[in-house]
Write a protein that holds these residues in place. Structure first.
Motif, PDB file in Angstrom:
ATOM      1  N   TYR A   3       0.784  -1.036   0.130  1.00  0.00           N
ATOM      2  CA  TYR A   3       0.023   0.092   0.186  1.00  0.00           C
ATOM      3  C   TYR A   3       0.868   1.176  -0.130  1.00  0.00           C
ATOM      4  O   TYR A   3       1.822   1.432   0.570  1.00  0.00           O
ATOM      5  CB  TYR A   3      -0.798   0.073   1.235  1.00  0.00           C
ATOM      6  CG  TYR A   3      -1.874  -0.964   1.244  1.00  0.00           C
ATOM      7  CD1 TYR A   3      -3.049  -1.132   0.682  1.00  0.00           C
ATOM      8  CD2 TYR A   3      -1.625  -2.190   2.167  1.00  0.00           C
ATOM      9  CE1 TYR A   3      -4.056  -2.132   0.885  1.00  0.00           C
ATOM     10  CE2 TYR A   3      -2.463  -3.188   2.303  1.00  0.00           C
ATOM     11  CZ  TYR A   3      -3.555  -3.092   1.641  1.00  0.00           C
ATOM     12  OH  TYR A   3      -4.566  -4.003   1.486  1.00  0.00           O
ATOM     13  N   GLU A  16      -3.706   3.523  -0.868  1.00  0.00           N
ATOM     14  CA  GLU A  16      -3.661   2.964  -2.516  1.00  0.00           C
ATOM     15  C   GLU A  16      -3.005   1.676  -2.717  1.00  0.00           C
ATOM     16  O   GLU A  16      -1.888   1.459  -1.798  1.00  0.00           O
ATOM     17  CB  GLU A  16      -3.266   3.929  -3.384  1.00  0.00           C
ATOM     18  CG  GLU A  16      -4.034   4.922  -3.858  1.00  0.00           C
ATOM     19  CD  GLU A  16      -3.562   5.907  -5.038  1.00  0.00           C
ATOM     20  OE1 GLU A  16      -3.383   5.159  -6.097  1.00  0.00           O
ATOM     21  OE2 GLU A  16      -3.099   6.983  -4.705  1.00  0.00           O
ATOM     22  N   VAL A  17      -3.385   0.679  -3.288  1.00  0.00           N
ATOM     23  CA  VAL A  17      -2.887  -0.273  -3.651  1.00  0.00           C
ATOM     24  C   VAL A  17      -1.949  -0.305  -4.665  1.00  0.00           C
ATOM     25  O   VAL A  17      -2.258   0.226  -5.857  1.00  0.00           O
ATOM     26  CB  VAL A  17      -3.726  -1.408  -3.912  1.00  0.00           C
ATOM     27  CG1 VAL A  17      -2.942  -2.957  -4.202  1.00  0.00           C
ATOM     28  CG2 VAL A  17      -4.873  -1.886  -2.630  1.00  0.00           C
ATOM     29  N   THR A  20       0.195  -6.107  -6.144  1.00  0.00           N
ATOM     30  CA  THR A  20      -0.463  -7.222  -5.484  1.00  0.00           C
ATOM     31  C   THR A  20       0.261  -8.613  -5.932  1.00  0.00           C
ATOM     32  O   THR A  20       0.512  -8.559  -7.266  1.00  0.00           O
ATOM     33  CB  THR A  20      -1.979  -7.407  -6.031  1.00  0.00           C
ATOM     34  OG1 THR A  20      -2.728  -6.155  -5.556  1.00  0.00           O
ATOM     35  CG2 THR A  20      -2.748  -8.441  -5.398  1.00  0.00           C
ATOM     36  N   VAL A  67      -9.307  -9.136  -3.822  1.00  0.00           N
ATOM     37  CA  VAL A  67      -8.575  -8.535  -4.698  1.00  0.00           C
ATOM     38  C   VAL A  67      -8.413  -9.384  -5.790  1.00  0.00           C
ATOM     39  O   VAL A  67      -7.837 -10.448  -5.555  1.00  0.00           O
ATOM     40  CB  VAL A  67      -7.177  -8.082  -4.263  1.00  0.00           C
ATOM     41  CG1 VAL A  67      -6.459  -7.266  -5.010  1.00  0.00           C
ATOM     42  CG2 VAL A  67      -7.570  -7.170  -2.958  1.00  0.00           C
ATOM     43  N   TYR A  73     -11.790  -4.934  -7.077  1.00  0.00           N
ATOM     44  CA  TYR A  73     -11.791  -5.047  -5.625  1.00  0.00           C
ATOM     45  C   TYR A  73     -13.063  -5.060  -5.093  1.00  0.00           C
ATOM     46  O   TYR A  73     -14.135  -4.597  -5.669  1.00  0.00           O
ATOM     47  CB  TYR A  73     -11.002  -3.699  -5.131  1.00  0.00           C
ATOM     48  CG  TYR A  73      -9.634  -3.490  -5.629  1.00  0.00           C
ATOM     49  CD1 TYR A  73      -8.600  -4.057  -5.299  1.00  0.00           C
ATOM     50  CD2 TYR A  73      -9.701  -2.638  -6.852  1.00  0.00           C
ATOM     51  CE1 TYR A  73      -7.456  -3.966  -5.712  1.00  0.00           C
ATOM     52  CE2 TYR A  73      -8.361  -2.452  -7.427  1.00  0.00           C
ATOM     53  CZ  TYR A  73      -7.175  -2.976  -6.852  1.00  0.00           C
ATOM     54  OH  TYR A  73      -6.067  -2.608  -7.541  1.00  0.00           O
ATOM     55  N   SER A  79     -13.567  -1.947 -10.305  1.00  0.00           N
ATOM     56  CA  SER A  79     -12.414  -1.199 -10.541  1.00  0.00           C
ATOM     57  C   SER A  79     -12.251   0.178 -10.009  1.00  0.00           C
ATOM     58  O   SER A  79     -13.438   0.488  -9.447  1.00  0.00           O
ATOM     59  CB  SER A  79     -12.176  -0.685 -12.320  1.00  0.00           C
ATOM     60  OG  SER A  79     -13.198   0.263 -12.494  1.00  0.00           O
ATOM     61  N   LEU A  80     -11.286   0.524  -9.517  1.00  0.00           N
ATOM     62  CA  LEU A  80     -10.993   2.019  -8.856  1.00  0.00           C
ATOM     63  C   LEU A  80     -11.894   3.282  -9.556  1.00  0.00           C
ATOM     64  O   LEU A  80     -12.397   3.941  -8.922  1.00  0.00           O
ATOM     65  CB  LEU A  80      -9.413   2.291  -8.617  1.00  0.00           C
ATOM     66  CG  LEU A  80      -8.798   1.127  -7.569  1.00  0.00           C
ATOM     67  CD1 LEU A  80      -7.580   1.677  -7.438  1.00  0.00           C
ATOM     68  CD2 LEU A  80      -9.528   1.121  -6.389  1.00  0.00           C
ATOM     69  N   TRP A  83     -15.614   2.486  -8.863  1.00  0.00           N
ATOM     70  CA  TRP A  83     -15.802   2.843  -7.524  1.00  0.00           C
ATOM     71  C   TRP A  83     -15.959   4.455  -7.316  1.00  0.00           C
ATOM     72  O   TRP A  83     -16.929   4.775  -6.494  1.00  0.00           O
ATOM     73  CB  TRP A  83     -14.737   2.098  -6.450  1.00  0.00           C
ATOM     74  CG  TRP A  83     -14.823   2.473  -5.070  1.00  0.00           C
ATOM     75  CD1 TRP A  83     -13.940   3.131  -4.481  1.00  0.00           C
ATOM     76  CD2 TRP A  83     -15.833   1.834  -4.229  1.00  0.00           C
ATOM     77  NE1 TRP A  83     -14.224   3.287  -2.900  1.00  0.00           N
ATOM     78  CE2 TRP A  83     -15.365   2.466  -2.782  1.00  0.00           C
ATOM     79  CE3 TRP A  83     -16.694   1.005  -4.293  1.00  0.00           C
ATOM     80  CZ2 TRP A  83     -16.181   2.165  -1.746  1.00  0.00           C
ATOM     81  CZ3 TRP A  83     -17.593   0.814  -3.266  1.00  0.00           C
ATOM     82  CH2 TRP A  83     -17.171   1.056  -1.869  1.00  0.00           C
ATOM     83  N   ASN A  91     -10.111   2.710  -1.732  1.00  0.00           N
ATOM     84  CA  ASN A  91     -10.265   1.317  -2.408  1.00  0.00           C
ATOM     85  C   ASN A  91     -11.433   0.682  -1.684  1.00  0.00           C
ATOM     86  O   ASN A  91     -11.726   0.631  -0.539  1.00  0.00           O
ATOM     87  CB  ASN A  91      -8.968   0.642  -1.979  1.00  0.00           C
ATOM     88  CG  ASN A  91      -8.920  -0.707  -2.869  1.00  0.00           C
ATOM     89  OD1 ASN A  91      -9.725  -1.479  -2.767  1.00  0.00           O
ATOM     90  ND2 ASN A  91      -7.681  -1.041  -3.364  1.00  0.00           N
ATOM     91  N   ASN A  94     -11.324  -1.269   1.644  1.00  0.00           N
ATOM     92  CA  ASN A  94     -11.245  -0.572   2.662  1.00  0.00           C
ATOM     93  C   ASN A  94     -12.861  -0.016   3.248  1.00  0.00           C
ATOM     94  O   ASN A  94     -13.294   0.620   4.270  1.00  0.00           O
ATOM     95  CB  ASN A  94     -10.449   0.675   2.938  1.00  0.00           C
ATOM     96  CG  ASN A  94      -8.961   0.284   2.430  1.00  0.00           C
ATOM     97  OD1 ASN A  94      -8.421  -1.014   2.940  1.00  0.00           O
ATOM     98  ND2 ASN A  94      -8.304   0.741   1.579  1.00  0.00           N
TER      99      ASN A  94
END
Length: 124
Positions: A3, A16-17, A20, A67, A73, A79-80, A83, A91, A94
């Motif tokens: 992160y 933020e990721v 991964t 994930v 996610y 997708s970010l 979202w 994210n 969270n």
């Protein structure tokens, strides 16, 4: 997961990721020990008569912290950008399961069940 945390005045304000790594592929399974009834945070049939729990099980195995290495996610594999487009910040992993469900319902109202590969499960 790796992160990138942002702190303002000593408090984390964003996460933020950035990387991964899949150590072992996830398996969808339910484990239960004991006799006490387990309450789920995912609404089972709510949301306009649609089966959000079935969609979540298909998309993420019902895991709000799921994930996908392809960049999706949470329960409903956002997708970010999607979202953020439905008002989410940071994210989805969270966010609470109820917030993820509310944002998935907003996405459904905007574009229907075709938003998800498992969208047909909303009608189970």
């Amino acid at each position: 997961m790796t992160y990138d945390d942002t702190y303002t005045n000593g408090k984390r304000t964003d996460r933020e990721v950035v990387a991964t790594v899949v150590v072992r592929r996830a398996r969808a399974q339910v484990e239960q020990v004991g006799t006490r009834e387990v309450k789920t945070a995912i609404p089972s049939g709510g949301g306009g008569g649609l089966n959000w729990a079935a969609l979540a099980r298909c998309e993420s195995g019902g895991n709000p912290r799921a994930v996908n290495p392809a960049g999706y996610y949470g329960l409903y594999q956002f997708s970010l950008s999607t979202w953020a487009g439905v008002g989410g910040s940071g994210n989805p992993v969270n966010a609470s399961a109820s917030e993820q469900t509310a944002r998935a319902q907003a996405l459904y109202k905007r574009g229907g069940a075709g938003q998800w590969g498992c969208g047909s499960h909303l009608f189970d």
